[in-house]
Motif scaffolding. Structure first.
Motif, PDB file in Angstrom:
ATOM      1  N   VAL A 124      55.735  16.485 100.390  1.00  9.06           N
ATOM      2  CA  VAL A 124      56.555  15.343 100.793  1.00  9.06           C
ATOM      3  C   VAL A 124      57.519  14.960  99.674  1.00  9.06           C
ATOM      4  CG1 VAL A 124      56.490  12.893 101.378  1.00  9.06           C
ATOM      5  CG2 VAL A 124      54.881  14.471 102.464  1.00  9.06           C
ATOM      6  N   ALA A 125      57.004  14.926  98.440  1.00 10.33           N
ATOM      7  CA  ALA A 125      57.860  14.570  97.311  1.00 10.33           C
ATOM      8  C   ALA A 125      59.003  15.566  97.149  1.00 10.33           C
ATOM      9  CB  ALA A 125      57.029  14.502  96.031  1.00 10.33           C
ATOM     10  N   CYS A 126      58.725  16.843  97.356  1.00  5.06           N
ATOM     11  CA  CYS A 126      59.754  17.874  97.210  1.00  5.06           C
ATOM     12  C   CYS A 126      60.900  17.631  98.173  1.00  5.06           C
ATOM     13  CB  CYS A 126      59.144  19.249  97.441  1.00  5.06           C
ATOM     14  SG  CYS A 126      60.326  20.610  97.320  1.00  5.06           S
ATOM     15  N   TRP A 127      60.585  17.383  99.445  1.00  7.16           N
ATOM     16  CA  TRP A 127      61.647  17.244 100.438  1.00  7.16           C
ATOM     17  C   TRP A 127      62.306  15.881 100.405  1.00  7.16           C
ATOM     18  CZ3 TRP A 127      62.912  21.800 101.052  1.00  7.16           C
ATOM     19  CH2 TRP A 127      61.989  22.825 101.197  1.00  7.16           C
ATOM     20  N   LEU A 128      61.708  14.927  99.676  1.00  5.35           N
ATOM     21  CA  LEU A 128      62.381  13.648  99.423  1.00  5.35           C
ATOM     22  C   LEU A 128      63.184  13.682  98.137  1.00  5.35           C
ATOM     23  CD1 LEU A 128      59.669  11.040 100.501  1.00  5.35           C
ATOM     24  CD2 LEU A 128      61.792  11.622 101.695  1.00  5.35           C
ATOM     25  N   GLY A 129      63.144  14.803  97.437  1.00  2.00           N
ATOM     26  CA  GLY A 129      63.927  14.952  96.226  1.00  2.00           C
ATOM     27  C   GLY A 129      63.285  14.398  94.975  1.00  2.00           C
ATOM     28  N   ASP A 130      61.993  14.024  95.050  1.00  7.81           N
ATOM     29  CA  ASP A 130      61.284  13.497  93.883  1.00  7.81           C
ATOM     30  C   ASP A 130      60.572  14.658  93.197  1.00  7.81           C
ATOM     31  OD1 ASP A 130      59.822  12.163  92.009  1.00  7.81           O
ATOM     32  OD2 ASP A 130      58.837  10.780  93.406  1.00  7.81           O
TER      33      ASP A 130
END
Length: 728
Positions: A493-499
Motif C-alpha cells: 500500500v505504501a509503495c503505490w501511495l508513493g511513501d
C-alpha cells in the motif's frame, strides 16, 4: 508433493494374456495419429488390451503409463504424474520439465510449453503416453490442457486415453483430420475363439464347446463377466452347472457372480477382501492397519494365487489394487453386510496415511470415514506445503470437504481459503465471504487482514489503509503468517501511495519475518517491493542488490516459478535490463511478469507489470502488441477505486480516470495527475521528467499548474492537500 510411484507403472497382469491379434493391430494402427481413445464401461478389458499392445510392441516404442484417480483432477498434480512418467520412459532430455513439475510450475503457461519443446527436441524413439482411468479426472482445466498437448504433439509422441466415458477433448476435430483412433466396447468384445482361449487355455476350465459358446453368448463377450463366471465355475463340482444365471443386466450379473466367488472362499480370505475393498491401493502394512490383522501379506499372496481380480502395481508385488468392477461389487457387499464397519475402516486407513505424511490419501479416507476431527487435523497440517507447490485445486477441494463452518471457525484454515481465492483471482467470492456476517466466527486481527488483502487486491488503497489501521489495533500473538501478511500489505500500500520510506521499512521487516519460518513466497514478495521502491527512487544498484536476495527463485524451474509473488521481482529485473540497454532480456522478463501476475497478483501489481511490458515493447518497435496490453492495463486502472500512483504509469492514456479537485470541479490533466503522484517521492523534478519521458521544463509547468489548482505554494503543501482530498 506426495506422488505415488505405483501410479506411473503399467499394471502387472498375473497370468498370461489371451493373444488378441486383431485388437493389437487396431491399436497399433492408430499410433500414427495423435490420440487413441479406448472407451467402454467397466470390465471390458480396456487396460488389458493396451497392456497386450505394449507387450507386443517393438523395442523402439516406449510406453509411459499414468493410472489416474480423482485427486488428479488438480492440474498441477495431473501434469506432475505425466511428466514423471514420461521422464521414467525417457531418462534423458526431460530434465527441465521434470524440474518444473517438481516445483509445481503453472501447467498452462510454464510447464506444458516447456514439455512440448523438450519432447520435440530430444525424443528419438516413439513414445506412447497412456492415461488410464481418465474418467476419474473431473476438471475442465485438465481437459483443455490435455487438448493443448494433443494439438501440439511432436510426431514421436502418441497419447492413449482409457476411459469409461467420452472425455471432453477435441475429438470431432481430430476425427475429421484422421488423427483419432477409437476402440469401443464392440471392439473389445471377446469372440468365441478368444473366449475359449481364456476359459480353457488360460484358466484351465474343462468346458465343452457348447458351454463356451453359451457363456460367450450370454455374457456378450464381456471379459469381466467371463472371468467372474470362471471363478464361480471353478468352485462347482460340475463345471457345466447352470449357465442360465449368466445373463441379464450387467449390474445384476456382477452381484450374482461376486456372491458366487465370495461364497467359495475360506471365511478369513472372504472377510479380508471385503474389508480391504475400501482401499484404492493395497499393501500388507496398510491392510494390517485397516483390518486389525497381522497376516495381510499372506492373505494378499493367497488372493493373488486364486486370481481374485488382484492387479499388481509394481514389479516387487508390494502394492496391488482390485479390478475396479470387482472392487465395486465387494464394496456393495460390505455396505450390505457391515455398514457400520465402512466408516471405521476408512478412519483406520486415514490414520495410517496421515502417519506417513500422505495427505491426499489421508484426506480421502477421512472424508469417506466421516472423521471430521482427523480431516481438520490433516488439512491444517498440510495445506500450506501443498499450496506452496501450486496445488490450489487440491487445497480448495480439501476445504470444500471440511465445509465453510469448519473453515471459518479456524483462523489457519481461513487463511487457506483466503489465499486460494485470492491466488485464483476469485475476488467476488472473497468479497461475499467477508461481507457475510451471518455465522462468521473468524474475526479480530486475521479478519481485519483478510479485509485489507481484499481491498488491496481490488485496487482500493484508501480502504486497504483503513483496514490495516484497524488490524494494528487488534494485533495479537498470532502465527507468524499473519504478521507477515500485514507487513507485506503495508509495504504494498505504501509503495503505490508513493511513501517509499514506509514501503522499504515494512518490506524489510516482512522479508526477515517470512525467512524466519521458511515462508519463501512471503519473503520473495517483500523483497520484490524493496527492489521496486529502490528503483523508483532512482537507486538502481540497491534494487539489483535486493533482487539478488531473491536468488534462484527467478529461475524458471524454481519453487515459485508460477507464483504471483515473482511479479515484482520480474518487473524490476525487466526494468533493470531496459536501463542497461538489453531490450530482448527486458521483454522476456516483463512477459513473464505479466503472465505470472495473472495468476493471483493484485490489480495494481498487474497494471505495473503490463505498463512495464508496454514500454519495453514500444521501445522495441512492437507497437501493435503494446497497444493490446495498454488496453488491458487501462481497463484494470478504471476498475480500481483508489489506484494511487499506478495511474501515472499510463498517464498519457486518455481512458485512465483523471482526479477532480474537491469543491472546484476542476479536473487535473493526465500529466498533472502523473506529476502529482510522484511528488511524495524523493525524486527531483528532473527525475520525474525522466520517468514520464518529458522535459524538465514541461514538469515545471505541470507543477505550477498543480500548485494553482490546489491553492498551495510548496511541494510539501501540495502533497498534504492532495492526501487530504484523497488524490494520493
Amino acid at each position: 508433493m506426495d506422488l505415488l510411484s505405483t501410479k506411473i507403472h503399467a499394471p502387472r497382469p498375473r497370468r498370461s494374456l489371451v493373444t488378441r491379434d486383431r485388437l493389437v493391430e487396431r491399436l497399433a494402427g492408430g499410433a500414427g495419429g495423435r490420440l487413441t481413445l479406448v472407451s467402454a464401461p467397466a470390465g471390458w478389458g480396456k487396460t488389458t488390451a493396451v497392456l497386450e499392445w505394449q507387450r507386443c510392441a517393438p523395442g523402439t516404442r516406449r510406453f509411459a503409463w499414468v493410472s489416474l484417480d480423482v485427486e488428479d483432477s488438480d492440474p498441477t498434480r495431473f501434469w506432475s504424474y505425466v511428466v514423471r512418467s514420461l521422464a521414467t520412459a525417457l531418462p534423458h532430455g526431460l530434465e527441465e520439465p521434470l524440474r518444473l513439475a517438481r516445483a509445481g510450475a503453472d501447467p498452462a503457461h510454464v510447464l506444458l510449453p516447456t514439455l512440448v519443446n523438450a519432447l520435440s527436441e530430444t525424443v528419438a524413439d516413439r513414445v506412447v503416453l497412456v492415461l488410464d482411468d481418465y474418467h476419474e479426472v473431473a476438471s475442465a482445466t485438465v481437459d483443455r490442457q490435455l487438448g493443448f498437448l494433443v494439438d501440439h504433439l511432436p510426431p514421436t509422441l502418441h497419447v492413449v486415453v482409457i476411459s469409461r466415458t467420452r472425455p471432453a477433448l477435441p475429438l470431432a476435430r481430430l476425427r475429421s483430420r484422421g488423427e483419432l483412433a477409437e476402440v469401443r466396447a464392440a471392439d473389445l468384445r471377446f469372440s468365441r475363439a478368444e473366449t475359449a482361449a481364456l476359459l480353457v487355455d488360460v484358466l484351465g476350465l474343462g468346458l465343452s464347446t457348447q458351454d463356451v459358446a453359451a457363456l460367450q453368448r450370454r455374457t456378450e463377450g464381456w471379459v469381466a463377466a467371463l472371468q467372474l463366471a470362471a471363478l464361480s465355475i471353478s468352485t462347482r463340482a460340475t463345471p457345466s452347472a447352470p449357465l442360465e444365471a449368466f445373463s441379464g443386466p450387467h449390474d445384476h450379473l456382477v452381484d450374482y457372480l461376486a456372491a458366487e466367488v465370495l461364497g467359495g472362499l475360506p471365511p478369513e480370505l472372504r472377510s479380508f477382501v471385503v474389508r480391504t475393498s475400501v482401499l484404492e491401493r493395497l499393501t500388507a502394512p496398510l491392510c494390517d492397519a485397516v483390518t486389525g490383522r497381522d497376516d495381510s501379506a499372506l492373505l494378499l499372496d493367497e488372493a493373488d494365487r486364486r486370481n481374485l481380480f488382484l492387479v499388481a502395481l509394481d514389479d516387487r508385488r508390494e502394492w496391488y489394487r482390485y479390478h475396479h468392477l470387482f472392487a465395486d461389487a465387494l464394496r456393495d457387499v460390505l455396505r450390505r453386510e457391515s455398514p457400520d464397519d465402512v466408516p471405521r475402516l476408512h478412519r483406520r486407513a486415514a490414520r495410517w496415511y496421515e502417519a506417513r505424511g500422505a495427505a491426499s490419501e489421508a484426506v480421502r479416507h477421512a472424508v469417506a470415514g466421516g472423521d471430521r476431527a482427523g480431516l481438520r487435523r490433516v488439512v491444517s497440517q498440510h495445506w500450506n506445503a501443498t499450496y506452496n507447490h501450486g496445488r490450489l485445486a487440491t487445497v480448495g477441494g480439501w476445504l470444500d470437504a471440511l465445509g465453510e463452518a469448519d473453515v471459518r471457525a479456524d483462523a489457519w484454515l481461513a487463511a487457506a481459503r483466503v489465499m486460494v481465492w485470492a491466488d485464483e483471482g476469485r475476488l467476488d467470492e472473497l468479497d461475499a465471504w467477508i461481507d457475510d456476517d451471518h455465522g462468521r466466527t473468524v474475526d479480530g486481527y486475521p479478519y481485519a487482514l483478510v479485509r485489507a488483502l481484499h481491498r488491496f487486491k481490488s485496487g482500493d488503497l484508501a480502504r486497504a489503509s483503513d483496514e490495516l489501521v484497524a488490524a494494528a489495533r487488534l494485533r495479537d500473538d498470532a502465527k507468524p503468517f499473519w504478521p507477515t501478511v500485514e507487513r507485506c500489505l503495508r509495504a504494498a500500500v505504501a509503495c503505490w501511495l508513493g511513501d517509499y520510506q514506509s514501503c522499504r521499512r515494512e518490506a524489510a521487516a516482512a522479508a526477515t519475518l517470512a525467512g524466519s519460518y521458511g515462508n519463501v513466497a512471503g519473503r520473495t514478495y517483500a523483497l520484490g517491493y524493496l527492489a521496486l521502491a529502490c528503483l523508483d527512487e532512482g537507486d538502481a544498484p540497491a534494487a539489483r542488490r535486493r533482487l539478488d536476495q531473491v536468488g534462484d527463485q527467478l529461475r524458471p524451474g524454481s519453487d515459485l516459478s508460477a507464483h504471483f509473488a515473482l511479479t515484482l521481482p520480474l518487473l524490476v529485473a525487466g526494468r533493470l535490463h531496459r536501463l542497461a540497454g538489453r531490450p530482448d532480456a527486458a521483454v522476456a522478463d516483463l512477459e513473464r511478469a505479466v503472465s505470472i501476475s495473472r495468476l493471483g497478483a493484485g490489480r495494481l501489481e498487474r497494471v505495473a507489470a503490463l505498463s512495464g511490458l508496454v514500454r519495453a515493447l514500444e521501445e522495441s518497435g512492437r507497437r501493435a502488441d503494446a497497444a493490446t496490453l495498454r488496453d488491458e492495463a487501462a481497463a484494470l486502472v478504471r476498475a480500481c477505486a483508489v489506484p494511487g500512483r499506478v495511474a501515472t504509469l499510463l498517464a498519457d492514456d486518455p481512458r485512465v480516470p483523471r482526479p477532480r479537485l474537491p469543491g472546484t470541479g476542476e479536473k487535473l490533466t493526465a500529466r498533472e495527475a502523473a506529476v502529482l503522484r510522484l511528488l511524495p517521492t524523493r525524486k527531483s523534478l528532473r527525475d520525474i521528467a525522466a520517468d514520464l519521458f518529458v522535459s524538465h521544463n514541461t514538469v515545471k509547468t505541470h507543477t505550477r499548474s498543480l500548485y494553482r489548482k490546489l491553492a498551495v505554494s510548496t511541494r510539501e503543501e501540495a502533497v498534504g492537500r492532495a492526501r487530504d482530498a484523497g488524490l494520493l
